[in-house]
Design an enzyme around this catalytic site. Structure first.
Site, PDB file in Angstrom:
ATOM      1  CB  CYS A 124      38.565  30.286  -7.951  1.00 39.33           C
ATOM      2  SG  CYS A 124      38.720  31.525  -9.259  1.00 39.33           S
ATOM      3  CB  ILE A 125      39.017  35.543  -5.308  1.00 39.80           C
ATOM      4  CG1 ILE A 125      38.261  36.699  -4.654  1.00 39.80           C
ATOM      5  CG2 ILE A 125      39.860  35.986  -6.493  1.00 39.80           C
ATOM      6  CD1 ILE A 125      39.142  37.697  -3.945  1.00 39.80           C
TER       7      ILE A 125
END
Length: 130
Positions: free
Chosen positions: A77-78
């Site tokens: 997840c960025i």
């Protein structure tokens, strides 16, 4: 059976090891892993600069080897990664940070990837979190 697996716990938490063993057992049992999604503190399992004690299993290295060997779709997840300093080369340059600590086989992407994986899979299995 098609599984999507989400990991929320830090790199050396027992649930991270359980997630890895579950993923390995699922493939060994003839099942499919649609996607691995590393979220919240789980992003540390993808960081290449985590150093394990000599007498401990190096879970980040184990995850990296497993994902690469099985050619799995492994998403970090960025938003969670940026917040925790887990950056690929592109993000390190964008935010003018001195180094990247996330490389192949990981891909930075958004939370929509977890939603899509849950739609594609028969079961979403989550490890860690509150």
């Amino acid at each position: 059976m098609k599984f999507a697996i989400a990991l929320f716990s830090p790199a050396h938490a027992p649930s991270s090891r359980r997630a890895l063993r579950f993923a390995q057992a699922a493939l060994a049992g003839g099942h499919e892993i649609v996607r691995l999604f590393f979220y919240q503190d789980g992003v540390h399992s993808a960081a290449s600069n985590v150093v394990s004690a000599q007498d401990e299993l190096d879970l980040p290295a184990e995850w990296r080897a497993f994902v690469a060997a099985e050619n799995l779709d492994a998403i970090v997840c960025i938003a969670a990664a940026l917040r925790r300093g887990v950056l690929n080369e592109e993000e390190a340059q964008r935010y003018q940070r001195p180094a990247a600590n996330l490389g192949a086989p990981w891909e930075l992407s958004g939370l929509g990837q977890l939603h899509e994986a849950s739609q594609l899979a028969d079961r979403l299995i989550c490890f860690g979190g509150h």
